[in-house]
Design a protein around this motif. Sequence first.
Motif, PDB file in Angstrom:
ATOM      1  N   PHE A   1     -10.860 -12.691  -5.878  1.00 24.90           N
ATOM      2  CA  PHE A   1     -12.274 -13.038  -5.758  1.00 24.90           C
ATOM      3  C   PHE A   1     -12.518 -14.472  -5.313  1.00 24.90           C
ATOM      4  N   HIS A   2     -11.566 -15.373  -5.508  1.00 22.74           N
ATOM      5  CA  HIS A   2     -11.834 -16.786  -5.277  1.00 22.74           C
ATOM      6  C   HIS A   2     -10.993 -17.437  -4.190  1.00 22.74           C
ATOM      7  N   SER A   3     -10.090 -16.731  -3.568  1.00 25.60           N
ATOM      8  CA  SER A   3      -9.251 -17.342  -2.545  1.00 25.60           C
ATOM      9  C   SER A   3      -9.324 -16.536  -1.263  1.00 25.60           C
ATOM     10  N   GLN A   4      -9.541 -17.231  -0.168  1.00 24.30           N
ATOM     11  CA  GLN A   4      -9.609 -16.545   1.125  1.00 24.30           C
ATOM     12  C   GLN A   4      -8.227 -16.183   1.645  1.00 24.30           C
ATOM     13  N   PHE A   5      -7.185 -16.717   1.044  1.00 26.89           N
ATOM     14  CA  PHE A   5      -5.838 -16.507   1.558  1.00 26.89           C
ATOM     15  C   PHE A   5      -5.123 -15.314   0.940  1.00 26.89           C
ATOM     16  N   THR A   6      -5.582 -14.850  -0.190  1.00 29.40           N
ATOM     17  CA  THR A   6      -4.832 -13.813  -0.884  1.00 29.40           C
ATOM     18  C   THR A   6      -4.844 -12.483  -0.122  1.00 29.40           C
ATOM     19  N   PRO A   7      -3.672 -11.851   0.062  1.00 27.12           N
ATOM     20  CA  PRO A   7      -3.635 -10.540   0.735  1.00 27.12           C
ATOM     21  C   PRO A   7      -3.855  -9.381  -0.223  1.00 27.12           C
ATOM     22  N   VAL A   8      -4.184  -9.665  -1.500  1.00 28.57           N
ATOM     23  CA  VAL A   8      -4.369  -8.593  -2.474  1.00 28.57           C
ATOM     24  C   VAL A   8      -5.412  -7.603  -1.989  1.00 28.57           C
ATOM     25  N   GLY A   9      -6.511  -8.098  -1.427  1.00 26.86           N
ATOM     26  CA  GLY A   9      -7.567  -7.199  -0.937  1.00 26.86           C
ATOM     27  C   GLY A   9      -7.078  -6.298   0.163  1.00 26.86           C
ATOM     28  N   GLN A  10      -6.298  -6.826   1.087  1.00 27.27           N
ATOM     29  CA  GLN A  10      -5.770  -6.011   2.183  1.00 27.27           C
ATOM     30  C   GLN A  10      -4.787  -4.968   1.653  1.00 27.27           C
ATOM     31  N   VAL A  11      -3.934  -5.365   0.715  1.00 26.86           N
ATOM     32  CA  VAL A  11      -2.980  -4.412   0.129  1.00 26.86           C
ATOM     33  C   VAL A  11      -3.730  -3.326  -0.623  1.00 26.86           C
ATOM     34  N   TRP A  12      -4.751  -3.733  -1.410  1.00 25.11           N
ATOM     35  CA  TRP A  12      -5.525  -2.762  -2.173  1.00 25.11           C
ATOM     36  C   TRP A  12      -6.222  -1.766  -1.237  1.00 25.11           C
ATOM     37  N   LEU A  13      -6.838  -2.253  -0.150  1.00 22.03           N
ATOM     38  CA  LEU A  13      -7.517  -1.356   0.785  1.00 22.03           C
ATOM     39  C   LEU A  13      -6.524  -0.385   1.429  1.00 22.03           C
ATOM     40  N   ARG A  14      -5.344  -0.857   1.774  1.00 24.09           N
ATOM     41  CA  ARG A  14      -4.319  -0.001   2.391  1.00 24.09           C
ATOM     42  C   ARG A  14      -3.836   1.067   1.413  1.00 24.09           C
ATOM     43  N   VAL A  15      -3.581   0.690   0.164  1.00 29.12           N
ATOM     44  CA  VAL A  15      -3.152   1.658  -0.849  1.00 29.12           C
ATOM     45  C   VAL A  15      -4.248   2.690  -1.082  1.00 29.12           C
ATOM     46  N   ARG A  16      -5.493   2.223  -1.184  1.00 33.18           N
ATOM     47  CA  ARG A  16      -6.609   3.150  -1.399  1.00 33.18           C
ATOM     48  C   ARG A  16      -6.758   4.112  -0.227  1.00 33.18           C
ATOM     49  N   GLU A  17      -6.594   3.595   0.991  1.00 32.35           N
ATOM     50  CA  GLU A  17      -6.678   4.437   2.182  1.00 32.35           C
ATOM     51  C   GLU A  17      -5.586   5.515   2.178  1.00 32.35           C
ATOM     52  N   LEU A  18      -4.376   5.144   1.786  1.00 35.33           N
ATOM     53  CA  LEU A  18      -3.278   6.111   1.730  1.00 35.33           C
ATOM     54  C   LEU A  18      -3.520   7.181   0.664  1.00 35.33           C
ATOM     55  N   VAL A  19      -4.056   6.767  -0.487  1.00 37.45           N
ATOM     56  CA  VAL A  19      -4.343   7.736  -1.549  1.00 37.45           C
ATOM     57  C   VAL A  19      -5.437   8.703  -1.113  1.00 37.45           C
ATOM     58  N   VAL A  20      -6.481   8.182  -0.472  1.00 33.17           N
ATOM     59  CA  VAL A  20      -7.570   9.048   0.010  1.00 33.17           C
ATOM     60  C   VAL A  20      -7.053  10.006   1.077  1.00 33.17           C
ATOM     61  N   ARG A  21      -6.248   9.503   1.986  1.00 33.39           N
ATOM     62  CA  ARG A  21      -5.693  10.356   3.036  1.00 33.39           C
ATOM     63  C   ARG A  21      -4.810  11.456   2.433  1.00 33.39           C
ATOM     64  N   PHE A  22      -4.007  11.098   1.445  1.00 33.67           N
ATOM     65  CA  PHE A  22      -3.148  12.076   0.787  1.00 33.67           C
ATOM     66  C   PHE A  22      -3.981  13.119   0.050  1.00 33.67           C
ATOM     67  N   GLY A  23      -5.020  12.647  -0.662  1.00 29.72           N
ATOM     68  CA  GLY A  23      -5.860  13.570  -1.416  1.00 29.72           C
ATOM     69  C   GLY A  23      -6.716  14.455  -0.534  1.00 29.72           C
ATOM     70  N   ALA A  24      -7.039  14.017   0.671  1.00 29.77           N
ATOM     71  CA  ALA A  24      -7.899  14.794   1.565  1.00 29.77           C
ATOM     72  C   ALA A  24      -7.099  15.720   2.480  1.00 29.77           C
ATOM     73  N   SER A  25      -5.798  15.622   2.425  1.00 29.90           N
ATOM     74  CA  SER A  25      -5.010  16.473   3.320  1.00 29.90           C
ATOM     75  C   SER A  25      -5.140  17.929   2.885  1.00 29.90           C
ATOM     76  N   ALA A  26      -5.250  18.777   3.869  1.00 32.11           N
ATOM     77  CA  ALA A  26      -5.461  20.203   3.613  1.00 32.11           C
ATOM     78  C   ALA A  26      -4.143  20.871   3.241  1.00 32.11           C
ATOM     79  N   VAL A  27      -4.230  21.792   2.317  1.00 31.72           N
ATOM     80  CA  VAL A  27      -3.062  22.581   1.933  1.00 31.72           C
ATOM     81  C   VAL A  27      -3.161  23.897   2.688  1.00 31.72           C
ATOM     82  N   VAL A  28      -2.190  24.166   3.475  1.00 29.86           N
ATOM     83  CA  VAL A  28      -2.186  25.387   4.270  1.00 29.86           C
ATOM     84  C   VAL A  28      -1.483  26.464   3.458  1.00 29.86           C
ATOM     85  N   GLU A  29      -2.224  27.516   3.166  1.00 29.73           N
ATOM     86  CA  GLU A  29      -1.625  28.612   2.410  1.00 29.73           C
ATOM     87  C   GLU A  29      -0.861  29.514   3.340  1.00 29.73           C
TER      88      GLU A  29
END
Length: 184
Positions: A149-177
């Motif tokens: 929240f207080h540093s413009q240099f921290t990559p935590v936000g970028q890592v968090w967004l990438r992890v969240r994107e991967l989880v959403v993509r995994f959860g939204a993937s269709a299961v083919v029966e």
Amino acid sequence: MATTQHYLWAGGHFLLLLSGSRYFLAWMMFKTVSSWWYKASFLGALMSYFITPQPNMAYVRRALADENVQYFLLAIFWWTSRPVTCPPQPHPLAKKLHLWVKANYDTAMRVVAIAELVIFARVLFGALLFRNSLMMPLVYAQFLHQRYFHSQFTPVGQVWLRVRELVVRFGASAVVEPAAPRRD
């Protein structure tokens, strides 16, 4: 203009760099090193980030959002943990040093931000293997939370967004029966 606080800051950084490098080199070469070097490195950090407090709530609120105070509090935690009016005219060398620091500050802060994430991974892994306190990753995660929240240099936000994107993509993937067998 150099003041006593600037000299303390620079001396603390020098002590941190010297003793931290000595401790790190010994660790890299799988040699044991005195815990004195570990404590000295965090003493350097404490010297660097010490700010004289003022007894009012406005100062306390402002201080808690200041990254120097965050580093100071983190240095106290690590230091106490087991080893894981008219200023004089500045010296010409001080001006050169200031220009060099100014030119390399952004790069250094990005390296520090990445190192903070690596340290978190190490502390978390160490807690899972019971090599360090289970409290250590929680305290360090709080530190990273504040840095987010207080540093413009921290990559935590970028890592968090990438992890969240991967989880959403995994959860939204269709299961083919599998197709039902045909009965002719």
